[in-house]
Write an enzyme that holds these catalytic residues in place. Structure first.
Site, PDB file in Angstrom:
ATOM      1  N   ASN A  47      13.881  19.019   3.018  1.00  0.00           N
ATOM      2  CA  ASN A  47      13.200  17.711   3.050  1.00  0.00           C
ATOM      3  C   ASN A  47      14.063  16.659   3.741  1.00  0.00           C
ATOM      4  O   ASN A  47      13.802  15.465   3.595  1.00  0.00           O
ATOM      5  CB  ASN A  47      12.902  17.247   1.628  1.00  0.00           C
ATOM      6  CG  ASN A  47      11.933  18.167   0.920  1.00  0.00           C
ATOM      7  OD1 ASN A  47      10.993  18.668   1.530  1.00  0.00           O
ATOM      8  ND2 ASN A  47      12.161  18.398  -0.356  1.00  0.00           N
ATOM      9  N   HIS A 133       3.110  14.506  -8.210  1.00  0.00           N
ATOM     10  CA  HIS A 133       4.308  15.309  -8.512  1.00  0.00           C
ATOM     11  C   HIS A 133       4.456  15.564 -10.013  1.00  0.00           C
ATOM     12  O   HIS A 133       4.085  14.729 -10.839  1.00  0.00           O
ATOM     13  CB  HIS A 133       5.524  14.534  -7.997  1.00  0.00           C
ATOM     14  CG  HIS A 133       6.787  15.316  -7.983  1.00  0.00           C
ATOM     15  ND1 HIS A 133       7.725  15.221  -8.986  1.00  0.00           N
ATOM     16  CD2 HIS A 133       7.274  16.204  -7.084  1.00  0.00           C
ATOM     17  CE1 HIS A 133       8.748  16.010  -8.701  1.00  0.00           C
ATOM     18  NE2 HIS A 133       8.496  16.615  -7.551  1.00  0.00           N
ATOM     19  N   GLU A 175       0.991   8.836  -4.806  1.00  0.00           N
ATOM     20  CA  GLU A 175       2.144   9.005  -3.915  1.00  0.00           C
ATOM     21  C   GLU A 175       1.815   8.430  -2.543  1.00  0.00           C
ATOM     22  O   GLU A 175       0.641   8.308  -2.187  1.00  0.00           O
ATOM     23  CB  GLU A 175       2.481  10.500  -3.780  1.00  0.00           C
ATOM     24  CG  GLU A 175       2.925  11.088  -5.088  1.00  0.00           C
ATOM     25  CD  GLU A 175       3.284  12.561  -5.000  1.00  0.00           C
ATOM     26  OE1 GLU A 175       3.519  13.068  -3.883  1.00  0.00           O
ATOM     27  OE2 GLU A 175       3.335  13.198  -6.056  1.00  0.00           O
ATOM     28  N   SER A 179       3.598  15.757  -1.489  1.00  0.00           N
ATOM     29  CA  SER A 179       4.715  16.654  -1.196  1.00  0.00           C
ATOM     30  C   SER A 179       4.295  18.027  -0.704  1.00  0.00           C
ATOM     31  O   SER A 179       5.006  18.639   0.089  1.00  0.00           O
ATOM     32  CB  SER A 179       5.615  16.788  -2.427  1.00  0.00           C
ATOM     33  OG  SER A 179       4.852  17.126  -3.554  1.00  0.00           O
ATOM     34  N   ASP A 204       4.778   6.403  -5.685  1.00  0.00           N
ATOM     35  CA  ASP A 204       5.989   7.195  -5.488  1.00  0.00           C
ATOM     36  C   ASP A 204       6.018   7.591  -4.012  1.00  0.00           C
ATOM     37  O   ASP A 204       5.187   8.388  -3.559  1.00  0.00           O
ATOM     38  CB  ASP A 204       5.922   8.424  -6.401  1.00  0.00           C
ATOM     39  CG  ASP A 204       7.112   9.362  -6.211  1.00  0.00           C
ATOM     40  OD1 ASP A 204       7.818   9.251  -5.199  1.00  0.00           O
ATOM     41  OD2 ASP A 204       7.306  10.227  -7.090  1.00  0.00           O
ATOM     42  N   HIS A 207       8.362  10.953  -0.039  1.00  0.00           N
ATOM     43  CA  HIS A 207       8.329  11.597   1.286  1.00  0.00           C
ATOM     44  C   HIS A 207       8.046  10.623   2.424  1.00  0.00           C
ATOM     45  O   HIS A 207       8.029  11.023   3.581  1.00  0.00           O
ATOM     46  CB  HIS A 207       7.295  12.726   1.294  1.00  0.00           C
ATOM     47  CG  HIS A 207       7.604  13.793   0.308  1.00  0.00           C
ATOM     48  ND1 HIS A 207       8.440  14.849   0.589  1.00  0.00           N
ATOM     49  CD2 HIS A 207       7.246  13.940  -0.981  1.00  0.00           C
ATOM     50  CE1 HIS A 207       8.554  15.603  -0.486  1.00  0.00           C
ATOM     51  NE2 HIS A 207       7.845  15.074  -1.454  1.00  0.00           N
ATOM     52  N   LYS A 236      15.457  12.985   0.199  1.00  0.00           N
ATOM     53  CA  LYS A 236      14.610  13.513   1.278  1.00  0.00           C
ATOM     54  C   LYS A 236      14.979  12.817   2.585  1.00  0.00           C
ATOM     55  O   LYS A 236      16.029  13.089   3.135  1.00  0.00           O
ATOM     56  CB  LYS A 236      13.158  13.399   0.854  1.00  0.00           C
ATOM     57  CG  LYS A 236      12.904  14.434  -0.253  1.00  0.00           C
ATOM     58  CD  LYS A 236      11.772  14.162  -1.164  1.00  0.00           C
ATOM     59  CE  LYS A 236      11.747  15.243  -2.251  1.00  0.00           C
ATOM     60  NZ  LYS A 236      10.949  14.866  -3.414  1.00  0.00           N
TER      61      LYS A 236
HETATM   62  C1  LIG Z   1      10.909  15.217  -4.810  1.00  0.00           C
HETATM   63  C2  LIG Z   1      10.020  14.301  -5.542  1.00  0.00           C
HETATM   64  C3  LIG Z   1      10.428  13.664  -6.705  1.00  0.00           C
HETATM   65  C4  LIG Z   1      11.733  13.995  -7.364  1.00  0.00           C
HETATM   66  O1  LIG Z   1      12.763  13.307  -6.774  1.00  0.00           O
HETATM   67  P1  LIG Z   1      14.264  13.828  -7.014  1.00  0.00           P
HETATM   68  O2  LIG Z   1      15.095  12.683  -6.618  1.00  0.00           O
HETATM   69  O3  LIG Z   1      14.421  15.024  -6.151  1.00  0.00           O
HETATM   70  O4  LIG Z   1      14.349  14.144  -8.485  1.00  0.00           O
HETATM   71  C5  LIG Z   1       9.603  12.726  -7.266  1.00  0.00           C
HETATM   72  N1  LIG Z   1       8.400  12.457  -6.734  1.00  0.00           N
HETATM   73  C6  LIG Z   1       7.956  13.078  -5.638  1.00  0.00           C
HETATM   74  C7  LIG Z   1       6.630  12.734  -5.089  1.00  0.00           C
HETATM   75  C8  LIG Z   1       8.746  14.035  -5.013  1.00  0.00           C
HETATM   76  O5  LIG Z   1       8.294  14.675  -3.945  1.00  0.00           O
END
Ligand SMILES: *Cc1c(COP(=O)(O)O)cnc(C)c1O
Length: 384
Positions: A47, A133, A175, A179, A204, A207, A236
């Protein structure tokens, strides 16, 4: 059933469904190449969308941070673990993303758990995109609030769920870029539906941050919204690790009281905060813009090539380019064929994705070169 029987049965069920997860130990896993057992693969699994995990200035910043502050933070930020490096990063993030405050967390998983747990009460409702997620859905599930899921990116369904009678507050969760599918949420419409219901919106953008929008400000900036709560993660596009919650001053003060993952956990190493700050500087610079341009050119190259050979690409225009295969066994077989030809692609299976939608999750990064994409397309052509 004994503990041992429970474990044996859980493992047997996963094996039977071709869904047993294993980890592959690699010598090097981020950047253009993945190296395993001394062999080099083109890496379409990380990522690290901008290739920043290998950036010399960011690596150096981490080293210098460690020399200055030591290896670890020494404690929770509530005790003695909150340093100038953390404070400077929080201020830079708030300024970059247009929020009064930013609070650092050790991971995106922890940030999502902490925020949802700290806010929700029994009379509330959390309305989340059903493809959110695991960290968001798990948190909502174990919170005292009611959890309702809306059909992926379906604003009308969201609005219908929000319109149902409620005594408490409503939190909408989605999001920026999804993801496992790589598509974007219709954030402006979602923000509008949330506002009409007097709810709050939590986005969130794990990405999207760093990767899209001017200066890499992410999905919300592209769609011109400012959600009440924005989660960004640093593992990421930012190329490091960790996360931040962007919010109002009063919510930041509230989370400082009630976010248990913040209070009862060792703060991230100051050196890590220094490295994230260095990464932000790259992302906001002309070099960051060039990396985003290069990534977008590679995405266009892959999509055009895949369409030309009738591969079932999705509508995603992000760095996440899934090829939905369906069956677990066929997906695993394709991933193995790609590996045999020097391309490392991860097979993603249920329960990470809905049943019957096992897929190759191809991720492109600015660390790739056009010949990497050509090679991947050639192998896919032969294998599919
Ligand atoms: C990867 C991801 C997370 C987790 O983040 P980390 O810092 O790796 O724990 C949370 N939300 C989404 C949408 C993700 O893709």
């Amino acid at each position: 059933m004994s503990w041992q029987q429970r474990i044996d049965e859980g493992l047997a069920a996963r094996r039977q469904a071709d869904a047993l997860r294993t980890r592959q130990c690699v010598e090097h896993g981020a950047g253009r190449w993945l190296i395993r057992d001394g062999q080099r693969y083109r890496n379409f699994s990380s990522n690290d969308y901008l290739g920043l995990s290998q950036h010399p200035a960011i690596v150096r910043a981490w080293q210098q941070g460690a020399e200055k502050y030591g290896a670890g933070s020494g404690g929770s930020g509530h005790v003695s673990g909150y340093t100038l490096a953390h404070q400077q990063l929080e201020e830079a993030l708030a300024d970059w993303l247009g929020y009064p405050r930013a609070l650092l967390f050790i991971s995106g998983f922890a940030a999502n758990q902490a925020v949802i747990a700290a806010l929700s009460k029994k009379e509330d409702r959390i309305v989340a995109d059903r493809l959110s997620h695991a960290s968001l859905l798990d948190a909502a599930n174990s919170s005292p609030a009611e959890l309702r899921r809306f059909v992926h990116n379906d604003t009308a369904h969201l609005a219908a769920l929000l319109a149902k009678p409620i005594n408490g507050e409503q939190l909408v969760v989605t999001e920026g870029v999804f993801s496992m599918d790589g598509d974007s949420a219709p954030l402006a419409d979602i923000a509008c539906a949330t506002r009409q219901a007097n709810g709050w919106l939590m986005v969130d953008d794990a990405h999207g941050i760093g990767v899209c929008g001017a200066e890499g400000r992410g999905s919300c900036h592209v769609q011109q919204i400012t959600p009440d709560i924005l989660i960004v993660t640093f593992g990421k596009g930012i190329g490091v690790s960790g996360a931040a919650v962007l919010c109002s001053a009063s919510l930041a003060d509230y989370l400082t009281q009630f976010a248990r993952h913040l209070i009862y956990s060792t703060n991230m190493p100051p050196a890590q905060a220094t490295a994230i700050s260095a990464s932000l500087a790259v992302i906001r610079s002309e070099e960051g813009a060039q990396r985003r341009l290069k990534l977008n050119a590679l995405i266009a190259q892959f999509r055009a090539g895949a369409q030309a050979q009738n591969l079932q690409v999705t509508t995603s225009d992000s760095a996440i380019q899934p090829l939905i295969v369906g069956e677990n066994s066929r997906t695993l077989h394709l991933a193995a064929q790609l590996r045999a030809h020097g391309c490392w692609v991860t097979a993603i299976r249920p329960p990470t994705v809905p049943p019957g939608t096992a897929r190759l999750r191809i991720t492109l990064t600015a660390a790739h070169e056009p010949e990497d994409i050509e090679q991947l397309l050639e192998i896919l052509h032969a294998a599919c």
